[in-house]
Design an enzyme around this catalytic site. Structure first.
Site, mmCIF file in Angstrom:
data_model
loop_
_atom_site.group_PDB
_atom_site.id
_atom_site.type_symbol
_atom_site.label_atom_id
_atom_site.label_comp_id
_atom_site.label_asym_id
_atom_site.label_seq_id
_atom_site.Cartn_x
_atom_site.Cartn_y
_atom_site.Cartn_z
ATOM 1 N N GLU A 128 -1.739 -9.216 -4.385
ATOM 2 C CA GLU A 128 -3.060 -9.839 -4.465
ATOM 3 C C GLU A 128 -2.958 -11.323 -4.815
ATOM 4 O O GLU A 128 -3.706 -12.148 -4.296
ATOM 5 C CB GLU A 128 -3.931 -9.105 -5.479
ATOM 6 C CG GLU A 128 -4.349 -7.713 -5.045
ATOM 7 C CD GLU A 128 -5.196 -7.717 -3.776
ATOM 8 O OE1 GLU A 128 -5.836 -8.737 -3.461
ATOM 9 O OE2 GLU A 128 -5.214 -6.683 -3.085
ATOM 10 N N CYS A 145 -16.808 -2.245 15.802
ATOM 11 C CA CYS A 145 -17.171 -2.165 14.391
ATOM 12 C C CYS A 145 -17.878 -0.850 14.063
ATOM 13 O O CYS A 145 -18.887 -0.508 14.707
ATOM 14 C CB CYS A 145 -18.073 -3.339 14.005
ATOM 15 S SG CYS A 145 -18.537 -3.320 12.256
ATOM 16 N N ASP A 162 -13.962 -10.911 -1.896
ATOM 17 C CA ASP A 162 -13.196 -12.029 -1.345
ATOM 18 C C ASP A 162 -13.879 -12.540 -0.088
ATOM 19 O O ASP A 162 -14.992 -12.121 0.256
ATOM 20 C CB ASP A 162 -11.739 -11.619 -1.073
ATOM 21 C CG ASP A 162 -11.601 -10.644 0.092
ATOM 22 O OD1 ASP A 162 -12.635 -10.167 0.614
ATOM 23 O OD2 ASP A 162 -10.451 -10.360 0.495
ATOM 24 N N CYS A 211 -14.381 -7.846 11.997
ATOM 25 C CA CYS A 211 -15.488 -8.767 11.698
ATOM 26 C C CYS A 211 -14.916 -10.143 11.347
ATOM 27 O O CYS A 211 -15.127 -10.670 10.259
ATOM 28 C CB CYS A 211 -16.317 -8.201 10.549
ATOM 29 S SG CYS A 211 -17.908 -9.010 10.308
ATOM 30 N N ARG A 245 0.845 -1.191 0.000
ATOM 31 C CA ARG A 245 0.000 0.000 0.000
ATOM 32 C C ARG A 245 0.883 1.245 0.000
ATOM 33 O O ARG A 245 0.958 1.993 0.974
ATOM 34 C CB ARG A 245 -0.929 -0.008 1.213
ATOM 35 C CG ARG A 245 -1.987 -1.100 1.165
ATOM 36 C CD ARG A 245 -2.895 -1.065 2.380
ATOM 37 N NE ARG A 245 -3.919 -2.093 2.303
ATOM 38 C CZ ARG A 245 -4.806 -2.351 3.254
ATOM 39 N NH1 ARG A 245 -4.798 -1.638 4.384
ATOM 40 N NH2 ARG A 245 -5.698 -3.312 3.107
ATOM 41 N N CYS A 295 -17.819 -6.791 17.715
ATOM 42 C CA CYS A 295 -18.895 -5.890 17.291
ATOM 43 C C CYS A 295 -18.801 -4.525 17.962
ATOM 44 O O CYS A 295 -19.179 -3.510 17.362
ATOM 45 C CB CYS A 295 -20.248 -6.528 17.583
ATOM 46 S SG CYS A 295 -20.545 -8.039 16.620
ATOM 47 N N GLU A 309 -10.471 -1.780 0.226
ATOM 48 C CA GLU A 309 -9.534 -2.125 1.299
ATOM 49 C C GLU A 309 -10.172 -1.977 2.666
ATOM 50 O O GLU A 309 -9.847 -2.728 3.593
ATOM 51 C CB GLU A 309 -8.286 -1.251 1.191
ATOM 52 C CG GLU A 309 -7.397 -1.637 0.022
ATOM 53 C CD GLU A 309 -6.105 -0.852 -0.020
ATOM 54 O OE1 GLU A 309 -5.090 -1.423 -0.467
ATOM 55 O OE2 GLU A 309 -6.114 0.334 0.369
ATOM 56 N N TYR A 331 -11.588 -11.424 -9.209
ATOM 57 C CA TYR A 331 -11.205 -10.733 -7.974
ATOM 58 C C TYR A 331 -9.901 -9.964 -8.157
ATOM 59 O O TYR A 331 -9.808 -8.782 -7.820
ATOM 60 C CB TYR A 331 -11.062 -11.717 -6.809
ATOM 61 C CG TYR A 331 -10.357 -11.064 -5.652
ATOM 62 C CD1 TYR A 331 -11.047 -10.206 -4.806
ATOM 63 C CD2 TYR A 331 -8.989 -11.235 -5.446
ATOM 64 C CE1 TYR A 331 -10.401 -9.546 -3.778
ATOM 65 C CE2 TYR A 331 -8.334 -10.573 -4.429
ATOM 66 C CZ TYR A 331 -9.045 -9.733 -3.589
ATOM 67 O OH TYR A 331 -8.391 -9.060 -2.585
ATOM 68 N N THR A 387 -2.588 -17.158 1.113
ATOM 69 C CA THR A 387 -1.580 -16.943 2.141
ATOM 70 C C THR A 387 -2.053 -15.853 3.094
ATOM 71 O O THR A 387 -2.542 -14.811 2.660
ATOM 72 C CB THR A 387 -0.240 -16.512 1.494
ATOM 73 O OG1 THR A 387 0.121 -17.461 0.488
ATOM 74 C CG2 THR A 387 0.874 -16.442 2.529
ATOM 75 N N GLY A 412 3.446 -22.148 -1.511
ATOM 76 C CA GLY A 412 2.441 -23.129 -1.912
ATOM 77 C C GLY A 412 1.649 -22.682 -3.125
ATOM 78 O O GLY A 412 1.801 -21.571 -3.619
ATOM 79 N N CYS A 462 -25.898 -3.348 11.156
ATOM 80 C CA CYS A 462 -25.625 -4.776 10.981
ATOM 81 C C CYS A 462 -26.756 -5.646 11.539
ATOM 82 O O CYS A 462 -27.008 -5.673 12.753
ATOM 83 C CB CYS A 462 -24.305 -5.140 11.657
ATOM 84 S SG CYS A 462 -23.847 -6.871 11.451
#
Length: 343
Positions: free
Chosen positions: A43, A200, A141, A190, A27, A197, A180, A123, A49, A87, A206
């Site tokens: 990404e 949040c 995602d 979350c 970023r 909560c 993001e 994505y 990962t 992997g 919610c």
């Protein structure tokens, strides 16, 4: 929550992100104008990962290949070596292929351009297009789906449902930051099993929070059955120099590894080992031990034997190996430590 709530929700979400967003090495730069190469690599890495490990792998990979041209020019063996430990090696092979396309044709600046590259799905294309190019594309995602499912009280969100809700929520003036923000909210607040909560910023909208059981949203998916695979391997040499063969298949294709034979149905380890030794023109000296490793929906149990003869050895440290092979080589190192340790 209704469509009329969305402007206020976006404002609160982005304000929270500006205060609490994670500082991550990919970023770097202003919104919508980041280095698309760094965003793309990050990404792809984070698809399978966790972020804590992904940071280490990202910095290692960027040190080896700081630009898309450097990645395109590198031999695939060097790319796989740099990817070692991450992997899902098809990701590295696709990165290399796509880098070759970009080196020839230029780096895409739109979602459609990214989507056309080898190995780039919806994505990843949406993420790079929004974060690096400023295009209004909503990402979808696991973190985003979980946040949206709880926000709307949807226990079984389909991919199409989640994408539609993400599209509705997207802030068109700050699409990358909005994406993001949802990802960070899902990763840090979350969370799957213990949502915080009280922390949040979206709790007043919610539905799952209002129902008092947010951790039950969304309903868990049925896990695919794990296939048990048994195999034998021969270590001809030692942990520094050994006979290595190139792996095939979608999971480990392109990597090097100890010569291995899978046990067929009803076959004993002795039979498989005899077949392996005959193929290599090698002899078997004794068993080193057994290791196990899980890969996607497979659990491999590998019995490793020491031996002699066979083809020429290779330098192990110069080869890209899977974790399974590193575990197998560790058996030899432990045996040496045991043999030379004082009684």
């Amino acid at each position: 929550m209704t469509l009329s709530d969305l402007p206020a929700l976006r404002t609160v979400l982005l304000a929270w992100f500006d205060r609490a967003g994670r500082a991550l090495p990919w970023r770097v730069g202003p919104e919508g104008r980041r280095d698309p190469y760094r965003v793309w690599v990050s990404e792809v890495l984070l698809q399978q990962t966790q972020v804590a490990r992904g940071r280490v792998y990202f910095e290692r990979f960027l040190e080896a290949f700081p630009t898309v041209e450097a990645l395109a020019d590198a031999p695939i063996e060097a790319v796989l070596k740099a990817w070692e430990g991450c992997g899902y090696y098809a990701r590295a092979r696709n990165l290399h292929r796509a880098a070759g396309v970009m080196a020839r044709e230029g780096v895409p600046t739109t979602y459609d351009g990214w989507r056309a590259l080898p190995g780039v799905g919806p994505y990843t294309a949406a993420a790079v297009a929004s974060l690096a190019c400023g295009e209004a594309r909503a990402v979808n995602d696991g973190n985003v789906r979980r946040v949206l499912a709880r926000l709307h009280g949807e226990r079984q969100p389909t991919a199409a449902w989640a994408q539609a809700r993400a599209d509705e929520l997207l802030d068109l003036t700050r699409p990358g930051a909005c994406n993001e923000a949802l990802m960070d909210l899902g990763a840090t607040v979350c969370t799957p099993k213990a949502p915080q909560c009280g922390e949040c910023p979206l709790r007043r909208w919610c539905v799952a929070c209002q129902l008092g059981d947010p951790a039950t949203f969304p309903a868990p998916k049925a896990r695919a059955a794990v296939r048990e695979v048994r195999a034998v391997a021969l270590l001809l040499g030692d942990a520094q120099e050994a006979v290595l063969e190139r792996r095939a298949g979608s999971l480990l294709g392109g990597l090097m590894g100890l010569p291995t034979e899978m046990l067929e149905a009803g076959e004993s380890k002795v039979d498989a080992l005899t077949r392996l030794a005959a193929r290599l023109g090698a002899t078997v000296a004794g068993e080193l031990g057994t290791v196990t490793h899980s890969m996607t929906h497979r659990r491999v149990t590998l019995t490793v034997y020491a031996g002699g003869g066979g083809p020429a050895r290779s330098r192990v440290t110069e080869a890209a190996l899977s974790r399974l092979d590193h575990k197998a080589l560790a058996l030899w190192e432990r045996q040496q430590t045991s043999l030379f340790s004082p009684a």
